[in-house]
Design a protein around this motif. Sequence first.
Motif, short mmCIF file in Angstrom:
data_model
loop_
_atom_site.label_atom_id
_atom_site.label_comp_id
_atom_site.label_asym_id
_atom_site.label_seq_id
_atom_site.Cartn_x
_atom_site.Cartn_y
_atom_site.Cartn_z
N GLN A 6 -65.57 -45.84 -47.44
CA GLN A 6 -66.99 -46.05 -47.18
C GLN A 6 -67.19 -46.59 -45.77
N THR A 7 -68.18 -46.02 -45.08
CA THR A 7 -68.52 -46.48 -43.73
C THR A 7 -70.01 -46.59 -43.57
N PRO A 8 -70.50 -47.55 -42.75
CA PRO A 8 -69.71 -48.63 -42.18
C PRO A 8 -69.34 -49.66 -43.24
N SER A 9 -68.46 -50.58 -42.93
CA SER A 9 -68.13 -51.63 -43.89
C SER A 9 -69.23 -52.69 -43.91
N ASN A 10 -69.87 -52.87 -42.78
CA ASN A 10 -70.99 -53.80 -42.67
C ASN A 10 -72.11 -53.15 -41.87
N GLN A 37 -74.49 -53.73 -55.71
CA GLN A 37 -74.06 -55.01 -56.26
C GLN A 37 -74.69 -56.15 -55.47
N SER A 38 -75.51 -56.93 -56.17
CA SER A 38 -76.09 -58.12 -55.57
C SER A 38 -75.15 -59.29 -55.79
N LEU A 39 -75.32 -60.33 -55.00
CA LEU A 39 -74.43 -61.48 -55.05
C LEU A 39 -74.40 -62.09 -56.45
N GLY A 40 -73.18 -62.26 -56.98
CA GLY A 40 -73.02 -62.89 -58.29
C GLY A 40 -73.33 -62.01 -59.47
N GLN A 41 -73.54 -60.73 -59.21
CA GLN A 41 -73.88 -59.78 -60.28
C GLN A 41 -72.86 -58.65 -60.34
N GLY A 42 -72.84 -57.94 -61.47
CA GLY A 42 -72.02 -56.75 -61.55
C GLY A 42 -72.72 -55.59 -60.88
N SER A 87 -80.96 -55.85 -49.38
CA SER A 87 -79.69 -56.44 -48.97
C SER A 87 -78.77 -56.55 -50.18
N ALA A 88 -77.58 -55.99 -50.07
CA ALA A 88 -76.62 -55.96 -51.18
C ALA A 88 -75.37 -55.25 -50.67
N VAL A 89 -74.37 -55.18 -51.54
CA VAL A 89 -73.20 -54.34 -51.27
C VAL A 89 -73.40 -53.02 -51.99
N TYR A 90 -73.31 -51.93 -51.25
CA TYR A 90 -73.47 -50.60 -51.83
C TYR A 90 -72.08 -50.01 -52.04
N PRO A 102 -61.14 -42.36 -65.39
CA PRO A 102 -61.98 -43.45 -64.90
C PRO A 102 -62.48 -43.21 -63.48
N GLN A 103 -63.43 -44.06 -63.09
CA GLN A 103 -63.96 -44.03 -61.74
C GLN A 103 -63.16 -45.00 -60.86
N HIS A 104 -62.97 -44.60 -59.60
CA HIS A 104 -62.27 -45.43 -58.63
C HIS A 104 -63.23 -45.77 -57.50
N PHE A 105 -63.25 -47.03 -57.11
CA PHE A 105 -64.25 -47.53 -56.18
C PHE A 105 -63.71 -47.70 -54.76
N GLY A 106 -64.62 -47.56 -53.80
CA GLY A 106 -64.36 -47.98 -52.44
C GLY A 106 -64.67 -49.46 -52.28
N ASP A 107 -64.49 -49.97 -51.05
CA ASP A 107 -64.74 -51.39 -50.80
C ASP A 107 -66.20 -51.69 -50.47
N GLY A 108 -67.02 -50.67 -50.38
CA GLY A 108 -68.44 -50.90 -50.23
C GLY A 108 -68.92 -51.05 -48.80
N THR A 109 -70.23 -50.93 -48.65
CA THR A 109 -70.91 -51.27 -47.40
C THR A 109 -71.79 -52.47 -47.67
N ARG A 110 -71.57 -53.52 -46.90
CA ARG A 110 -72.37 -54.75 -47.03
C ARG A 110 -73.58 -54.60 -46.14
N LEU A 111 -74.76 -54.42 -46.76
CA LEU A 111 -76.00 -54.19 -46.02
C LEU A 111 -76.84 -55.46 -45.99
N SER A 112 -77.21 -55.84 -44.78
CA SER A 112 -78.06 -57.03 -44.60
C SER A 112 -79.32 -56.61 -43.86
N ILE A 113 -80.46 -56.91 -44.46
CA ILE A 113 -81.76 -56.60 -43.84
C ILE A 113 -82.38 -57.91 -43.37
N LEU A 114 -82.59 -58.00 -42.08
CA LEU A 114 -83.12 -59.25 -41.51
C LEU A 114 -84.64 -59.28 -41.52
#
Lengths: 114, 110
Positions: A6-10, A37-42, A87-90, A102-114
Amino acid sequence: GAGVSQTPSNKVTEKGKYVELRCDPISGHTALYWYRQSLGQGPEFLIYFQGTGAADDSGLPNDRFFAVRPEGSVSTLKIQRTERGDSAVYLCASGFRLSNQPQHFGDGTRLSIL
Amino acid sequence: QKEVEQDPGPLSVPEGAIVSLNCTYSNSAFQYFMWYRQYSRKGPELLMYTYSSGNKEDGRFTAQVDKSSKYISLFIRDSQPSDSATYLCAMSEGAQKLVFGQGTRLTINP
């Protein structure tokens, strides 16, 4: 590559901007999934592709979110007029269409909206 | 009420202890049950994958599914500090979307 990439990572952007997040699945996997995925959630389901077509887009929160997979491999998740609540990890996952695989996951993109 | 309920913890145990993690669910159509491990700033990593009721063992990990009670468990034997992570249960009706629990944050203390 061996895994889901997954790109970008951030990604940091301002409210109202347009963003694109890319997912490169495991070679040969026909099914591709996007989760958020939001912080502290599945992770929560957004959309599922089988080949080039969206088989289930019931998780997309509104029409600002759109995803494509034009050639049945790489997928792009597009978000228009971003809001701070986006804002979340996609996360992207891939797998075979068979139910017993089963499904295999990437490490995600951490999206931050200011 | 969420479709899948999982105690978020945090759970802290000493090294070598047996860890028990569990989830309950409400959708009787779920047939496939998974446990994923997620380290900080990483994606979920598949640990166990089971179909319908029963037990499955893989090294120090054992997964149990009780469909009659709508209850699944993951046991970790001889826990190690490297097992410290967030553990996510997930389930599906088929080759479709996964429904996840909230995740349990686990710390193994040396």
